[in-house]
Design a protein around this motif. Sequence first.
Motif, PDB file in Angstrom:
ATOM      1  N   THR A 658     -24.609  27.778  73.478  1.00  0.00           N
ATOM      2  CA  THR A 658     -24.156  26.378  73.422  1.00  0.00           C
ATOM      3  C   THR A 658     -25.289  25.471  73.885  1.00  0.00           C
ATOM      4  O   THR A 658     -25.850  25.679  74.959  1.00  0.00           O
ATOM      5  CB  THR A 658     -22.930  26.174  74.322  1.00  0.00           C
ATOM      6  N   PRO A 659     -25.648  24.461  73.107  1.00  0.00           N
ATOM      7  CA  PRO A 659     -26.787  23.607  73.473  1.00  0.00           C
ATOM      8  C   PRO A 659     -26.544  22.836  74.760  1.00  0.00           C
ATOM      9  O   PRO A 659     -25.421  22.426  75.068  1.00  0.00           O
ATOM     10  CB  PRO A 659     -26.922  22.650  72.288  1.00  0.00           C
ATOM     11  N   THR A 660     -27.639  22.619  75.501  1.00  0.00           N
ATOM     12  CA  THR A 660     -27.635  21.713  76.655  1.00  0.00           C
ATOM     13  C   THR A 660     -28.807  20.751  76.493  1.00  0.00           C
ATOM     14  O   THR A 660     -29.741  21.004  75.724  1.00  0.00           O
ATOM     15  CB  THR A 660     -27.787  22.476  77.982  1.00  0.00           C
ATOM     16  N   ALA A 661     -28.765  19.671  77.250  1.00  0.00           N
ATOM     17  CA  ALA A 661     -29.781  18.620  77.092  1.00  0.00           C
ATOM     18  C   ALA A 661     -31.149  19.040  77.599  1.00  0.00           C
ATOM     19  O   ALA A 661     -32.128  18.305  77.398  1.00  0.00           O
ATOM     20  CB  ALA A 661     -29.329  17.351  77.819  1.00  0.00           C
ATOM     21  N   SER A 662     -31.265  20.191  78.218  1.00  0.00           N
ATOM     22  CA  SER A 662     -32.554  20.619  78.762  1.00  0.00           C
ATOM     23  C   SER A 662     -33.139  21.827  78.047  1.00  0.00           C
ATOM     24  O   SER A 662     -34.113  22.411  78.514  1.00  0.00           O
ATOM     25  CB  SER A 662     -32.401  20.950  80.256  1.00  0.00           C
ATOM     26  N   ASP A 663     -32.605  22.190  76.912  1.00  0.00           N
ATOM     27  CA  ASP A 663     -32.993  23.442  76.252  1.00  0.00           C
ATOM     28  C   ASP A 663     -34.466  23.483  75.861  1.00  0.00           C
ATOM     29  O   ASP A 663     -35.191  24.421  76.187  1.00  0.00           O
ATOM     30  CB  ASP A 663     -32.152  23.663  74.990  1.00  0.00           C
ATOM     31  N   GLN A 664     -34.903  22.491  75.120  1.00  0.00           N
ATOM     32  CA  GLN A 664     -36.226  22.547  74.500  1.00  0.00           C
ATOM     33  C   GLN A 664     -37.055  21.330  74.897  1.00  0.00           C
ATOM     34  O   GLN A 664     -36.588  20.190  74.807  1.00  0.00           O
ATOM     35  CB  GLN A 664     -36.121  22.600  72.965  1.00  0.00           C
TER      36      GLN A 664
END
Length: 774
Positions: A658-664
């Motif tokens: 699940t994506p988070t705002a700090s992934d990439q």
Amino acid sequence: MAYWLAKDRTGQDSDFIQRFDPRFWTVDFPRPMMASITGTGPTTLRVECEFLHHDALAGLIWDSEDTLDHPLLAYDTNRDYAHTSLTFRWRSAGVLPLDAVHGPTLTIEGRDAGGASRTWYVRLWNYASGAPDDAVVSLDFSQLREGWQADGAVVHPSDIDRLFISLVPPAYDPANGALLTSRANGWVELFDIASDGAHAMLPIGDVMLPPHDIGMATAYDDAYNQTPARLLRNTLQLGYRGEIIHYVGMSHFFRLEPAADGTLLVERNGLLCGPAETWHRAFFEEALAMDYQVIASISFEIFAEHCPPDWMQRAHDGSPALTGWVPPSSLISPANNAAKNFVRGAAARFGLLQEQAGMDVVMQVGEPWWWIQPDTGAPCIYDDAARSVFSNAAPPITDMRGPITAAQLVVLDEAAKSLGFAANSVRNRVRQQSGSDAKCYLLAFTPTIFDADMPEADRLNLPSQWAHPQYDRLQLEDYDWLTLGAEALRRKTYTEVDQRLGYPLGQQDYMAGFVLDPADAELFWARIDAGLDEAAARGVPRRFVWALPQVCRDGYVRLPPQETPMQAFDDVLYPLALGRDAGVSPEFSTSIALTASGHERRNSQWSDARLNYDVGPGIRSHSELGVLLEFFRARRGPARGFRLADPYDFSSNGLTGTPTASDQLIGVGDGLAATYHLSKSYGSGDEPQQRTITRPRADSILVSVAGEVTNDWTLEDGGRIIFIDAPPDGAEVRAGFYFDVPVRFAEDRLDITGATFAAGEAPSVPLIEVKEET
């Protein structure tokens, strides 16, 4: 758009000109006198002078090295004049004649036979036949001697840098710097200019670029010493068409008159000096003959030395509004009636010259503003005229960067109204003289108007009196921000201006430039060229490059637009779920060389993998087979791309999390840039493999700046995140998202048989990833 900074000709088209071609002479002089040069025929030139002092002197100049034309259009350097002759017929009036003491003298600058710098002074009368004001002059450079009677040293003709013919008023006295009793206007014409002998012809660049979609901007203060034909030749042959923005300048166009104390000030009704009037008449006529429309631009700016002191904008302490030019110019007060009358009168006279040339009257009111002193932040709204109307209604504003009271805001509003009405009065005067068909444009310089350190600067310098439809077109320039790379400020300002003034994009123009220091050429021209393309992408139909002198100096070449074939793409998702047996194959391209010793040398030719899929095993029924066939036909086989949900890798968080705002990490802020491309990293260490994401799922995107989640952005095509405000310098910009893969069918043919499908054999449906431009 592709562009090029040409340093010199390397095989491009060339031709020959006769040495001493009238188009390539120049004229120069010390201010405050004025002179101009025009070509009046293929072998004729005319110089006009306006002398104001006894010691005034102008020079008619031929340079051996062409430093003014574009490198692809310049004539070749040749300092050898041996066995070369120059002849012309001389006619003159209002200057000392050929036979007078201090009469026209040919100054030759170069080196002697030993290589030492040397200047020779050749009296033209010694080589003339006829009357002192009408004679044929014949110069054989291998036979020239200096001296009153040509009895001095022989000129060394093989290493000459420059020829300079002096022109002085009848009352010339080199030891007397006093004003003449009255202005003296004179002229010289050279007819039948011809060169013969060993070096009579010069190679010259003669490229003719195809027309492109950009207009040119020029300025008289930069081009006063050249012939109009020379400017227009560069403009035409570099591919610029349509309209030319021509700033009439702030220092060379006006007539000067002595004040009571002897100070030379501008003529108060906006009269043009004779040389400038002649030059502009020729410029308009020659431009029209080449199908150009000139936009004559006039500003509220005057060379400070010649500006009446009471016209100058002033800060609360009485200090004048002076620009950073050396020597400086001054901004004149929009509240001063005499100053406004000067600008209106000058604009009307330029409009009249356009009319007389047969050209449409198109004027630009250029960058009208109240000056704010850059060092102190003090607004210059306190000249006597402004004080008498509005400035004294509140305590003085000493720094626009500090707090401003409600009463002071009222003063800013009144100053803005004064500015708005002043610019509009110039428009009204032009239309009053030239009729309702006359067009008037407004040019605004947004970095000054929207200075982030001065929140109320736009209140002062973007009055509502300019709102649509007050002007036929709104022209914007932001070159300080453009060359700095301040993308976020530029984008935000466009939105603000649109909201405030309301001009449709179809009635807007954009000016991109400029490069003050040639050391910045490589970086700045890349940004300028990109800025022109960005304006086109925003829907601005007319764009101009500022300005011709820098284009020629740096060799900027705007290449014509290329027809880029569009890669057809349907933004739809592959309609079938992929089964567990669907295949995916990441592919790189690597060249491997085996050395004689058995060692390998490997070169990775692609920075990112290209994916191959086989989605046939996911088809489970005849109905799904029908969906596939219909989808294949709708895409016309491999002709059109589409989205594919990769079941193995579709998230920024790992492969499927699940994506988070700090992934990439997608970038690090610099306080200027607004655009960041979504990407995904594979592997750890200093050089992870980077994958550009062009087809994110918009509703899944999360963005953070310096660890804080933000919604201060928009998503544009190609996976670009555009921030409204630039992320701060050093701030990490991170994002999380789901994404699809852009793919196409790999083959034109889809082989499926009912028998094999009924027998449980999965068809092969190969797909291949499409690499998209970002």
